[in-house]
Design a protein around this motif. Sequence first.
Motif, PDB file in Angstrom:
ATOM      1  N   PHE A 440      49.547  40.901  45.819  1.00  0.00           N
ATOM      2  CA  PHE A 440      50.255  41.542  46.915  1.00  0.00           C
ATOM      3  C   PHE A 440      49.223  42.070  47.901  1.00  0.00           C
ATOM      4  O   PHE A 440      48.081  42.364  47.523  1.00  0.00           O
ATOM      5  CB  PHE A 440      51.175  42.672  46.416  1.00  0.00           C
ATOM      6  CG  PHE A 440      50.460  43.784  45.680  1.00  0.00           C
ATOM      7  CD1 PHE A 440      50.394  43.760  44.307  1.00  0.00           C
ATOM      8  CD2 PHE A 440      49.879  44.843  46.359  1.00  0.00           C
ATOM      9  CE1 PHE A 440      49.746  44.781  43.608  1.00  0.00           C
ATOM     10  CE2 PHE A 440      49.227  45.867  45.668  1.00  0.00           C
ATOM     11  CZ  PHE A 440      49.161  45.830  44.294  1.00  0.00           C
ATOM     12  N   HIS A 441      49.622  42.121  49.152  1.00  0.00           N
ATOM     13  CA  HIS A 441      48.698  42.579  50.189  1.00  0.00           C
ATOM     14  C   HIS A 441      49.397  43.584  51.101  1.00  0.00           C
ATOM     15  O   HIS A 441      50.354  43.228  51.792  1.00  0.00           O
ATOM     16  CB  HIS A 441      48.199  41.405  51.030  1.00  0.00           C
ATOM     17  CG  HIS A 441      47.519  40.339  50.232  1.00  0.00           C
ATOM     18  ND1 HIS A 441      46.209  40.426  49.825  1.00  0.00           N
ATOM     19  CD2 HIS A 441      47.986  39.168  49.733  1.00  0.00           C
ATOM     20  CE1 HIS A 441      45.884  39.354  49.126  1.00  0.00           C
ATOM     21  NE2 HIS A 441      46.955  38.567  49.050  1.00  0.00           N
ATOM     22  N   CYS A 496      44.009  43.836  55.360  1.00  0.00           N
ATOM     23  CA  CYS A 496      44.641  44.219  54.107  1.00  0.00           C
ATOM     24  C   CYS A 496      44.101  45.585  53.700  1.00  0.00           C
ATOM     25  O   CYS A 496      42.907  45.839  53.818  1.00  0.00           O
ATOM     26  CB  CYS A 496      44.328  43.186  53.019  1.00  0.00           C
ATOM     27  SG  CYS A 496      45.100  43.624  51.444  1.00  0.00           S
ATOM     28  N   ASN A 498      44.327  46.777  50.588  1.00  0.00           N
ATOM     29  CA  ASN A 498      43.673  46.759  49.279  1.00  0.00           C
ATOM     30  C   ASN A 498      42.201  46.680  49.662  1.00  0.00           C
ATOM     31  O   ASN A 498      41.719  45.655  50.162  1.00  0.00           O
ATOM     32  CB  ASN A 498      44.099  45.529  48.477  1.00  0.00           C
ATOM     33  CG  ASN A 498      43.337  45.415  47.152  1.00  0.00           C
ATOM     34  OD1 ASN A 498      42.203  45.867  47.028  1.00  0.00           O
ATOM     35  ND2 ASN A 498      43.966  44.778  46.175  1.00  0.00           N
ATOM     36  N   HIS A 501      39.807  43.836  49.089  1.00  0.00           N
ATOM     37  CA  HIS A 501      40.199  42.666  49.894  1.00  0.00           C
ATOM     38  C   HIS A 501      39.698  42.846  51.325  1.00  0.00           C
ATOM     39  O   HIS A 501      39.131  41.918  51.918  1.00  0.00           O
ATOM     40  CB  HIS A 501      41.724  42.500  49.939  1.00  0.00           C
ATOM     41  CG  HIS A 501      42.351  42.166  48.629  1.00  0.00           C
ATOM     42  ND1 HIS A 501      43.660  41.747  48.531  1.00  0.00           N
ATOM     43  CD2 HIS A 501      41.866  42.169  47.359  1.00  0.00           C
ATOM     44  CE1 HIS A 501      43.958  41.520  47.257  1.00  0.00           C
ATOM     45  NE2 HIS A 501      42.895  41.785  46.537  1.00  0.00           N
ATOM     46  N   MET A 506      39.201  40.344  54.287  1.00  0.00           N
ATOM     47  CA  MET A 506      40.523  40.122  54.862  1.00  0.00           C
ATOM     48  C   MET A 506      40.753  41.094  56.017  1.00  0.00           C
ATOM     49  O   MET A 506      41.594  41.999  55.939  1.00  0.00           O
ATOM     50  CB  MET A 506      41.574  40.308  53.766  1.00  0.00           C
ATOM     51  CG  MET A 506      42.927  39.737  54.070  1.00  0.00           C
ATOM     52  SD  MET A 506      44.043  40.008  52.684  1.00  0.00           S
ATOM     53  CE  MET A 506      44.338  38.343  52.144  1.00  0.00           C
TER      54      MET A 506
HETATM   55 CU    CU Z   1      44.927  41.994  50.137  1.00  0.00          CU
END
Ligand code: CU
Length: 539
Positions: A440-441, A496, A498, A501, A506
């Motif tokens: 999940f992002h 993102c 997270n 990430h 990202m």
């Molecule tokens: Cu992510």
Amino acid sequence: MNAPRSERLSRRDLLRWTAAGALVAGAGAAIPFTRDVRTAVLPALPAAKMPRPFTTPFRRPPVLKPYQTGQDATGKFAKYAITQKPGLASIVAGLRTQIYAYNGIFPGPVVELEQGTRAMVRMRNKLPATHPRMKHPYHTSTHLHGSASLPQYDGYANDVTMPGYYKEYKYPNFQPARTLWYHDHGVHHTAENVYGGLAAFYLMHDPAERALLPQGEFDVPLMVSDIMLAADGSPNYNDRSHSGLWGDIILVNGAPWPVMKVKRRVYRFRILNASISRSYRWALSTGDPLTVVATDGGLMPRAQQVSEIRHGNAERYEVLIDFSKYRPGQRVELRNLSNKNNVDFANTGRVMAFDVVDDKFTTVNNRIPTTLVPSPVMQLTEAQAVATRSIRVQRTNGHWALNGQTWEEVIASDFRAVLANPDYNDVELWEITNHSGGWFHPVHIHLIDFQIVSRNGAAPFAFERGPKDVVYIGENETVRLLMRFEHQRGRYMVHCHNLPHEDHDMMHQFSVGLPDGAVDPNDPVSADKPITDSLPPDA
Ligand code: CU
Ligand code: C2O
């Protein structure tokens, strides 16, 4: 896609660093900011030493006093000073946890002010030159998440302040009241820096929210995060090849599984997921509903009663809980039912407990309102959109990417590459699809608030029907977002949340209202550079 040569080089070098566990001499020259991918995992805290849930008293982070307030031709202002520095936290009895945090405390001090009061924050970096254990350079960039700040005050990843420098951040505070937070955004090391302690609340009030929702003692910020500790009490860091870090201790405002005494009335909890990777799914142990009244960008049009809330990183949900229906002595627990693709441990399903007491209280705003305030973004319609863009979140060549591109490519383009370039005041529809399979992002768009129009073609969850700046994009999900590119012109990040990430890699950017080739007066890196700090280390 065909990456420029320097980009391909740096990627190959990165792989070599990972394999060798050390930086290859000469390779760093290709990129301006090194990425130390070493993780520093020490022997874990033995289970017998783990803190026990509901034994630590709940606490609120302290509110920061401005060092000056006043009024000038533009209006009211307040000036604050904050120092990023080492500090010691106490999470486990008998051990001290080394943190690197705003004013040396976690969470950092709360900035709390009224809409219409501008803030100037002098942010000093008094951190070591490199992180003593993780070895990354300790330059920082401070992002006020939820604020439509000018690009040079938005915590742009490469607008870093070196140890021994400070930067004077300016925040406009003209938006609707909301729960904001400030946290580190330093290029490629945001995850370690936030995990190490650089996170704090920033609460903006306005008359609408003052009139509708509980205030003061009954307006309670909850910063939820997770941590894994080493046997010596220091934070361990293991991001599982940049997929994420999942700690086995849940902290609320820095305290492990705290217990809070509550009076028999309505409370407002501003829940922030400040974990670097973990998502949560809140529920009450009684099975009673939670009433959601505000999302990232403030009040929702209507309160929503829900039995569960899925809560990704950096999202904020304000919920009301009415404790009047419980008897004195009763304990109500806030639980975490978790979501797919989290790594859970023995006690990560527990969060905090409320012990109901019979004490006296004020009855101001002691109610659950139903109709709230329709913020401007919630009134946008799809017909107003002048462009529709598709964005894929995915893993490309071992990197997390947006439409196949990474922040490394933005750096290689000398910060010219953009994912989108709306005109000032344009309304756009962004369709974001998760192409990464089992992940999940939580995707965050800087500068603006958006409305979630749909999730997988259906209506969004009840709890997310309010102004948002982060959207949870679950496994194989597609969301459609509607937003107006207003408030400021210039380049802003989208990424993102997270954080491993985001750091790997990202993150991209968009540009608002800047014609091609125009000189940007608010260049995020060069328009207002950090200043050498002549003050002694303890100032
Ligand atoms: Cu992510
Ligand atoms: Cu909360 Cu770009 O971050």
